[in-house]
Design an enzyme around this catalytic site. Structure first.
Site, PDB file in Angstrom:
ATOM      1  N   ASP A 139       7.785  -2.150   1.016  1.00 54.81           N
ATOM      2  CA  ASP A 139       7.164  -2.989   0.550  1.00 54.81           C
ATOM      3  C   ASP A 139       7.441  -4.558   1.534  1.00 54.81           C
ATOM      4  OD1 ASP A 139       4.604  -3.589  -1.165  1.00 54.81           O
ATOM      5  OD2 ASP A 139       5.947  -5.215  -1.240  1.00 54.81           O
TER       6      ASP A 139
ATOM      7  N   TYR B  19       4.984 -15.590  -2.205  1.00 50.04           N
ATOM      8  CA  TYR B  19       5.213 -14.649  -3.330  1.00 50.04           C
ATOM      9  C   TYR B  19       6.291 -15.119  -4.098  1.00 50.04           C
ATOM     10  CZ  TYR B  19       1.702 -11.048  -2.108  1.00 50.04           C
ATOM     11  OH  TYR B  19       0.602 -10.517  -2.055  1.00 50.04           O
TER      12      TYR B  19
ATOM     13  N   ARG C 132       4.049   9.633  -7.481  1.00 53.90           N
ATOM     14  CA  ARG C 132       4.016   8.095  -8.060  1.00 53.90           C
ATOM     15  C   ARG C 132       4.188   8.455  -9.594  1.00 53.90           C
ATOM     16  NH1 ARG C 132       4.508   4.101  -9.921  1.00 53.90           N
ATOM     17  NH2 ARG C 132       3.345   2.134  -9.474  1.00 53.90           N
TER      18      ARG C 132
ATOM     19  N   ARG D 209      -1.534   0.744   4.707  1.00 55.69           N
ATOM     20  CA  ARG D 209      -1.558   1.351   3.505  1.00 55.69           C
ATOM     21  C   ARG D 209      -1.980   3.124   3.686  1.00 55.69           C
ATOM     22  NH1 ARG D 209      -1.607  -2.523  -0.963  1.00 55.69           N
ATOM     23  NH2 ARG D 209      -0.095  -4.125  -0.212  1.00 55.69           N
TER      24      ARG D 209
ATOM     25  N   ARG E 105      -2.261   4.829  -2.644  1.00 52.40           N
ATOM     26  CA  ARG E 105      -2.836   5.567  -3.799  1.00 52.40           C
ATOM     27  C   ARG E 105      -4.170   6.234  -3.806  1.00 52.40           C
ATOM     28  NH1 ARG E 105      -2.722   0.246  -7.017  1.00 52.40           N
ATOM     29  NH2 ARG E 105      -3.007  -0.203  -4.890  1.00 52.40           N
TER      30      ARG E 105
HETATM   31  C1  LIG Z   1       1.047  -8.528   0.707  1.00 50.16           C
HETATM   32  C2  LIG Z   1       1.770  -7.199   0.953  1.00 50.16           C
HETATM   33  C3  LIG Z   1       2.571  -6.515  -0.010  1.00 50.16           C
HETATM   34  N1  LIG Z   1       3.034  -5.358   0.390  1.00 50.16           N
HETATM   35  C4  LIG Z   1       2.642  -5.279   1.605  1.00 50.16           C
HETATM   36  C5  LIG Z   1       1.960  -6.372   2.018  1.00 50.16           C
HETATM   37  C6  LIG Z   1       1.227  -6.694   3.562  1.00 50.16           C
HETATM   38  C7  LIG Z   1       0.014  -5.828   3.851  1.00 50.16           C
HETATM   39  C8  LIG Z   1      -1.025  -6.516   2.938  1.00 50.16           C
HETATM   40  O1  LIG Z   1      -1.700  -7.478   3.140  1.00 50.16           O
HETATM   41  O2  LIG Z   1      -1.692  -5.576   2.101  1.00 50.16           O
HETATM   42  C9  LIG Z   1       2.846  -4.109   2.848  1.00 50.16           C
HETATM   43  C10 LIG Z   1       3.166  -2.927   2.469  1.00 50.16           C
HETATM   44  N2  LIG Z   1       3.114  -2.302   1.096  1.00 50.16           N
HETATM   45  C11 LIG Z   1       3.046  -0.755   1.188  1.00 50.16           C
HETATM   46  C12 LIG Z   1       3.225  -0.639   2.560  1.00 50.16           C
HETATM   47  C13 LIG Z   1       3.631   1.032   2.849  1.00 50.16           C
HETATM   48  C14 LIG Z   1       3.362   1.371   4.192  1.00 50.16           C
HETATM   49  C15 LIG Z   1       1.829   1.635   4.470  1.00 50.16           C
HETATM   50  O3  LIG Z   1       1.381   2.943   4.243  1.00 50.16           O
HETATM   51  O4  LIG Z   1       1.098   0.884   5.137  1.00 50.16           O
HETATM   52  C16 LIG Z   1       3.164  -1.593   3.207  1.00 50.16           C
HETATM   53  C17 LIG Z   1       3.240  -1.799   4.882  1.00 50.16           C
HETATM   54  C18 LIG Z   1       3.103   0.059   0.025  1.00 50.16           C
HETATM   55  C19 LIG Z   1       2.346  -0.339  -1.248  1.00 50.16           C
HETATM   56  N3  LIG Z   1       2.648  -1.742  -1.995  1.00 50.16           N
HETATM   57  C20 LIG Z   1       1.911  -1.585  -3.101  1.00 50.16           C
HETATM   58  C21 LIG Z   1       1.275  -0.210  -3.201  1.00 50.16           C
HETATM   59  C22 LIG Z   1       0.636   0.143  -4.398  1.00 50.16           C
HETATM   60  C23 LIG Z   1       1.440   0.270  -5.728  1.00 50.16           C
HETATM   61  C24 LIG Z   1       1.672   1.348  -6.500  1.00 50.16           C
HETATM   62  O5  LIG Z   1       1.871   2.368  -5.777  1.00 50.16           O
HETATM   63  O6  LIG Z   1       1.464   1.306  -7.714  1.00 50.16           O
HETATM   64  C25 LIG Z   1       1.698   0.500  -2.032  1.00 50.16           C
HETATM   65  C26 LIG Z   1       1.273   1.884  -1.843  1.00 50.16           C
HETATM   66  C27 LIG Z   1       2.081  -2.553  -3.943  1.00 50.16           C
HETATM   67  C28 LIG Z   1       1.841  -3.886  -3.456  1.00 50.16           C
HETATM   68  N4  LIG Z   1       2.593  -4.361  -2.667  1.00 50.16           N
HETATM   69  C29 LIG Z   1       2.081  -5.932  -2.446  1.00 50.16           C
HETATM   70  C30 LIG Z   1       0.894  -6.225  -3.272  1.00 50.16           C
HETATM   71  C31 LIG Z   1       0.249  -7.383  -2.995  1.00 50.16           C
HETATM   72  C32 LIG Z   1       0.723  -4.872  -3.832  1.00 50.16           C
HETATM   73  C33 LIG Z   1      -0.271  -4.613  -4.907  1.00 50.16           C
HETATM   74  C34 LIG Z   1      -1.609  -4.614  -4.434  1.00 50.16           C
HETATM   75  C35 LIG Z   1      -2.083  -3.158  -4.581  1.00 50.16           C
HETATM   76  O7  LIG Z   1      -2.006  -2.790  -5.667  1.00 50.16           O
HETATM   77  O8  LIG Z   1      -2.561  -2.670  -3.589  1.00 50.16           O
HETATM   78  C36 LIG Z   1       2.818  -6.967  -1.485  1.00 50.16           C
END
Ligand SMILES: Cc1c2[nH]c(c1CCC(=O)O)Cc1[nH]c(c(CCC(=O)O)c1C)Cc1[nH]c(c(CCC(=O)O)c1C)Cc1[nH]c(c(C)c1CCC(=O)O)C2
Length: 366
Positions: free
Chosen positions: A82, A158, A44, A31, A35
């Site tokens: 994602d 999911y 964003r 990540r 954010r």
């Molecule tokens: C379970 C999972 C998801 N997505 C992902 C996983 C596996 C990694 C982990 O276990 O954390 C993988 C993921 N999601 C995102 C990336 C981008 C690459 C990186 O920088 O790592 C990667 C590799 C961007 C993201 N994916 C998400 C965001 C934040 C959303 C936003 O910008 O509003 C980002 C930058 C949203 C997301 N996407 C997901 C969730 C549960 C959420 C919400 C949780 C949160 O708010 O952090 C599903």
């Protein structure tokens, strides 16, 4: 049509992932485009989450944000996307509000018939491939580019839960009540993962990570029964397809959060990601060719500079000790994703500490 990319200037990540000894540990964080970065929040403001994923210019821009900010400190880029783009490609609607939300989740096995019978990844996920090619070009060989996907068990979770879940009650109901239907769905997702990952390598990804973020919800027996075969399927089929299409045999990383690393290592990946509950010395019995990634508790980044310095030193001691006192096959990372409240300068300090402590000549190595 093969794209030629600028030559890679920093191959630390790729060498460590192949289990080689390195002068220090390469470092990146899960990540890292997200954010906690003001420049990400700025982008964003004007765009929905999945619009950024689907627009190659925007996905490239946010992927490069941490690379620019931490130039010389960060050893990898990971494509902004994602894991939930696969359920979308299978025909499910997914919104981000702010967590993932599926308006129409799978309730019982007959709902599987609502999914697209086949998925043409070039058509459904071609936007990710475009973003990868564009990003790899714009990186100018500065650092390697990581591609990724979700693991079948985590994605199925999911798709059934309809979002994040603490207990995974519904998905677990499926594996216990409908084990055969669950296995069939898991394999179907695994085949899409393979095609999707092949497409990412074709587009320019130089290492691939599979996120089984919900692996820890399964007992060891259920991980072996439901998740592991799909992870093995992915590593085997993917390597076969890459070879038969004369594509590079890129290193593969498995991050199965909460699963036993020795079980995860059975899946046949080059690197095993560790979360922060694991002491690397406890997995020292894994073959040295298997690289390790991790594993600082992401919350240490809230503890201030003294804590970051101290904990990175301790983590480095553990990884160096696990590898007989050398920096071999270790990719430094957090034990899970960075959280939105982190001060970007504290993350910079984390990178500096990894550079300082991860070589055998440092305080941590002696
Ligand atoms: C379970 C999972 C998801 N997505 C992902 C996983 C596996 C990694 C982990 O276990 O954390 C993988 C993921 N999601 C995102 C990336 C981008 C690459 C990186 O920088 O790592 C990667 C590799 C961007 C993201 N994916 C998400 C965001 C934040 C959303 C936003 O910008 O509003 C980002 C930058 C949203 C997301 N996407 C997901 C969730 C549960 C959420 C919400 C949780 C949160 O708010 O952090 C599903």
């Amino acid at each position: 049509m093969e794209t030629t990319f600028p030559p890679l200037k920093n191959d630390l990540l790729l060498r460590a992932a192949r289990g080689e000894q390195t002068e220090r540990a390469p470092v990146w964080v899960m990540r890292q485009a997200g954010r906690y970065l003001p420049e990400f929040r700025e982008t964003r403001k004007d765009h929905e989450f999945f619009d950024i994923c689907r627009t190659p210019e925007l996905a490239t821009e946010v992927t490069l944000q941490p690379i620019r900010r931490y130039k010389g400190l960060l050893d990898a880029a990971i494509i902004f996307s994602d894991i939930l783009v696969i359920p979308q490609a299978m025909g499910m609607e997914v919104q981000m509000k702010p967590g993932p939300f599926f308006p129409d989740p799978l309730v019982n096995p007959s709902d599987v018939s609502k999914l697209s019978p086949t998925v043409d990844v070039d058509k459904e996920l071609g936007y990710v491939f475009k973003a990868i090619t564009r990003t790899r070009t714009m990186l100018e060989g500065e650092v390697p580019l990581i591609g990724f996907c979700g693991a079948p068990w985590t994605l199925m979770g999911y798709m059934i839960e309809g979002g994040s879940s603490k207990t995974m009650e519904k998905a677990k109901t499926w594996i216990f009540k409908y084990p055969e239907e669950s296995k069939a769905l898991l394999l179907r997702i695994a085949d899409i993962c393979v095609d999707y990952l092949v497409g990412q390598v074709k587009a320019g990804a130089q290492l691939l990570q599979i996120f089984d973020s919900n692996a820890g919800d399964l007992s060891p027996y259920d991980f072996i029964t439901f998740s592991l075969p799909t992870l093995q399927h992915i590593s085997t089929k993917l390597r076969e397809k890459l070879a038969s299409q004369s594509l590079p045999s890129v290193p593969l990383t498995l991050f199965a959060k909460g699963a036993s690393p020795t079980l995860a290592a059975r899946a046949g990946y080059d690197t095993i990601g560790l979360d922060w509950t694991v002491d690397p010395r406890d997995v020292a019995s894994l073959p040295v060719e298997v690289a390790l990634q991790g594993n600082l508790d992401p919350s240490v980044l809230f503890g201030g500079r003294d804590a970051i310095d101290r904990e990175v030193c301790r983590m480095s001691e553990a990884f160096l000790a696990a590898r007989g006192g050398v920096c071999r096959g270790w990719i430094a990372n957090l034990g899970h994703g960075i959280t939105p409240g982190v001060d970007p300068d504290d993350l910079r300090f984390f990178f500096e500490c990894v550079h300082k402590y991860s070589s055998p000549g440092s305080k941590a190595g002696n």
